[in-house]
Design an enzyme around this catalytic site. Sequence first.
Site, PDB file in Angstrom:
ATOM      1  N   ASN A   1      17.528   8.442   3.093  1.00 33.91           N
ATOM      2  CA  ASN A   1      18.584   8.458   4.106  1.00 33.91           C
ATOM      3  C   ASN A   1      19.935   8.816   3.480  1.00 33.91           C
ATOM      4  OD1 ASN A   1      20.036   8.132   6.454  1.00 33.91           O
ATOM      5  ND2 ASN A   1      19.451   6.000   6.804  1.00 33.91           N
TER       6      ASN A   1
ATOM      7  N   LYS B   1       8.990   9.990  15.666  1.00 36.33           N
ATOM      8  CA  LYS B   1       9.039   9.051  16.802  1.00 36.33           C
ATOM      9  C   LYS B   1       9.903   9.632  17.922  1.00 36.33           C
ATOM     10  CE  LYS B   1       8.730   4.751  14.071  1.00 36.33           C
ATOM     11  NZ  LYS B   1       7.601   3.974  14.545  1.00 36.33           N
TER      12      LYS B   1
ATOM     13  N   HIS C   1      18.568  13.214  13.340  1.00 40.04           N
ATOM     14  CA  HIS C   1      19.028  12.343  12.251  1.00 40.04           C
ATOM     15  C   HIS C   1      17.774  11.707  11.647  1.00 40.04           C
ATOM     16  CE1 HIS C   1      20.648   9.114   9.963  1.00 40.04           C
ATOM     17  NE2 HIS C   1      20.216   8.176  10.805  1.00 40.04           N
TER      18      HIS C   1
ATOM     19  N   SER D   1      23.977   3.998  14.289  1.00 41.24           N
ATOM     20  CA  SER D   1      23.771   2.643  14.792  1.00 41.24           C
ATOM     21  C   SER D   1      25.085   2.061  15.280  1.00 41.24           C
ATOM     22  CB  SER D   1      23.202   1.774  13.681  1.00 41.24           C
ATOM     23  OG  SER D   1      21.858   2.121  13.472  1.00 41.24           O
TER      24      SER D   1
ATOM     25  N   SER E   1      16.276  -1.065  16.008  1.00 35.64           N
ATOM     26  CA  SER E   1      17.016   0.180  15.766  1.00 35.64           C
ATOM     27  C   SER E   1      16.144   1.400  16.076  1.00 35.64           C
ATOM     28  CB  SER E   1      17.549   0.233  14.328  1.00 35.64           C
ATOM     29  OG  SER E   1      16.522   0.460  13.390  1.00 35.64           O
TER      30      SER E   1
ATOM     31  N   GLU F   1      30.235   6.046   6.027  1.00 34.26           N
ATOM     32  CA  GLU F   1      30.248   4.600   6.260  1.00 34.26           C
ATOM     33  C   GLU F   1      30.149   3.876   4.924  1.00 34.26           C
ATOM     34  OE1 GLU F   1      26.556   2.888   7.875  1.00 34.26           O
ATOM     35  OE2 GLU F   1      25.927   4.945   8.294  1.00 34.26           O
TER      36      GLU F   1
ATOM     37  N   THR G   1      13.863   2.881   2.768  1.00 33.42           N
ATOM     38  CA  THR G   1      14.649   3.876   3.527  1.00 33.42           C
ATOM     39  C   THR G   1      16.045   4.093   2.936  1.00 33.42           C
ATOM     40  OG1 THR G   1      15.528   2.270   5.130  1.00 33.42           O
ATOM     41  CG2 THR G   1      13.410   3.272   5.666  1.00 33.42           C
TER      42      THR G   1
ATOM     43  N   ASP H   1       0.858  -1.187   0.000  1.00 33.37           N
ATOM     44  CA  ASP H   1       0.000   0.000   0.000  1.00 33.37           C
ATOM     45  C   ASP H   1       0.902   1.248   0.000  1.00 33.37           C
ATOM     46  OD1 ASP H   1      -1.601   2.163   0.630  1.00 33.37           O
ATOM     47  OD2 ASP H   1      -2.648   1.173   2.276  1.00 33.37           O
TER      48      ASP H   1
ATOM     49  N   CYS I   1      25.917   6.544  11.099  1.00 35.56           N
ATOM     50  CA  CYS I   1      25.422   7.873  10.713  1.00 35.56           C
ATOM     51  C   CYS I   1      25.918   8.979  11.643  1.00 35.56           C
ATOM     52  CB  CYS I   1      23.898   7.898  10.737  1.00 35.56           C
ATOM     53  SG  CYS I   1      23.176   6.686   9.667  1.00 35.56           S
TER      54      CYS I   1
END
Length: 385
Positions: free
Chosen positions: A274, A241, A232, A306, A200, A78, A151, A29, A110
């Site tokens: 990202n 979030k 970030h 991470s 994560s 990275e 992402t 969706d 990151c």
Amino acid sequence: MEIGIDQITFATTPFYITMDDLADARQVDPNKYKIGIGQERQAVVPPTQDIVTLGAQAASKLSPKSLRNVSTLIVATESGVDNSKASGIYIKRLLGLNDYIRVVETKEACYSATAALQFARGIVALNPSENVLVIAADIARYGLNTPAEVTQGAGAVAMIISQNPRVLTIENTSVAYTKDIMDFWRPLYSMEAYVDGKYSNQVYVDFFLKTYHRYVQLTGRSLADFAALIFHLPYTKMGKKGLDGLLQDDASPVAERLRNNLAAEQKVSRQVGNLYTGSLYLGLISLLQNGDVTPGERIGLFSYGSGAEGEFYSGILQPDYRNQIGDDLLQTLQKRHQLSIGEYEKMFNDQLGMRKEDIIYDIDTDPSEFVLVGQQGNQRIYQEK
Ligand code: HMG
């Protein structure tokens, strides 16, 4: 002495896909990608681009005068192209920087652009007439048809760190927090990241709350002391979030302003995806171009990498910031070329990656100023067009 970000610029690839097309191809969706994840478009990387060309593209938009004064170049990434040689040395040549320069690369997922920025502050504190060039360049790559494919993204942010900065003065109090955690990693033999996605997300929010609350304890500041809190952004919903974890159901004018300024931070990221090291700093440009912020106000920044490491710090917006943050990115990004999902998948598979053989790419298909021409005798060949 005041030290901080004097100029900041961004570059990405000339190609993108839409999340509508990706959702259609993956039989998902589209609202999951556009609302649930919060992405609209994703930068696609042709084989003629990597972190060197992206970094050079971003840094070439800085003023020649600032570049002439650069004593140190730090590339935070990275997505390194060599286990030994610093990618910044190629960039230094492509930009025509002075040979009397120090060039290194930093790594911690990151997060490492923030470490680079803090190291740069130290260099400038000891040598106030010098500029440090920090480039955050990455390719976020998870794999075709994986939950994290939505992402992905790519691009680079370049920043001049100097005394008397014209964008953001960095304040001295910052809180870094590190724990050995396997939420996302990329072994040396893999071009794609491994990720425990839901975990994560949790670690990210936990590290944000820990670093923010300790910063507040150390400074005695409160939410009302910030015009904006930026994050970030591995995908734009992640910033929400983080902020929701702090604000909960706070409906005060201070909280509403922070929510609106988060939306301003997310605008450009929604169109690119990202950038790993560069995401927070692309968010800063997006906030400054689209948000409600006034010189003299404080911006809080949460950097996350991470593995895992987080840092919360703050800066004060400077009077001349509008002239030091480049062109309107939402307009610039309209000029990219849209690809079909088939074309994107081909580019994804055509990356040089870990291949050893000689190869020369057709650079005419890439309108970028700096390109990776190919590889010969195990050496990458870069060119300014
Ligand atoms: P997933 O399992 O496919 O998605 O993976 P989901 O089922 O969790 O759904 C995602 C959201 O969409 C959910 O909302 C759903 O409810 C919603 P949430 O609960 O999260 O608020 N949703 C819908 N909304 C509207 N309409 C619909 C619909 N369907 C579902 N129809 C995941 C998602 C992010 C885990 C995956 O993409 C992933 O693993 N991504 C990579 C990891 C990542 O970005 N982690 C972020 C924190 S770690 C970090 O930031 C560091 C990093 O940048 C790397 C570094 O440091 O180098 C990643």
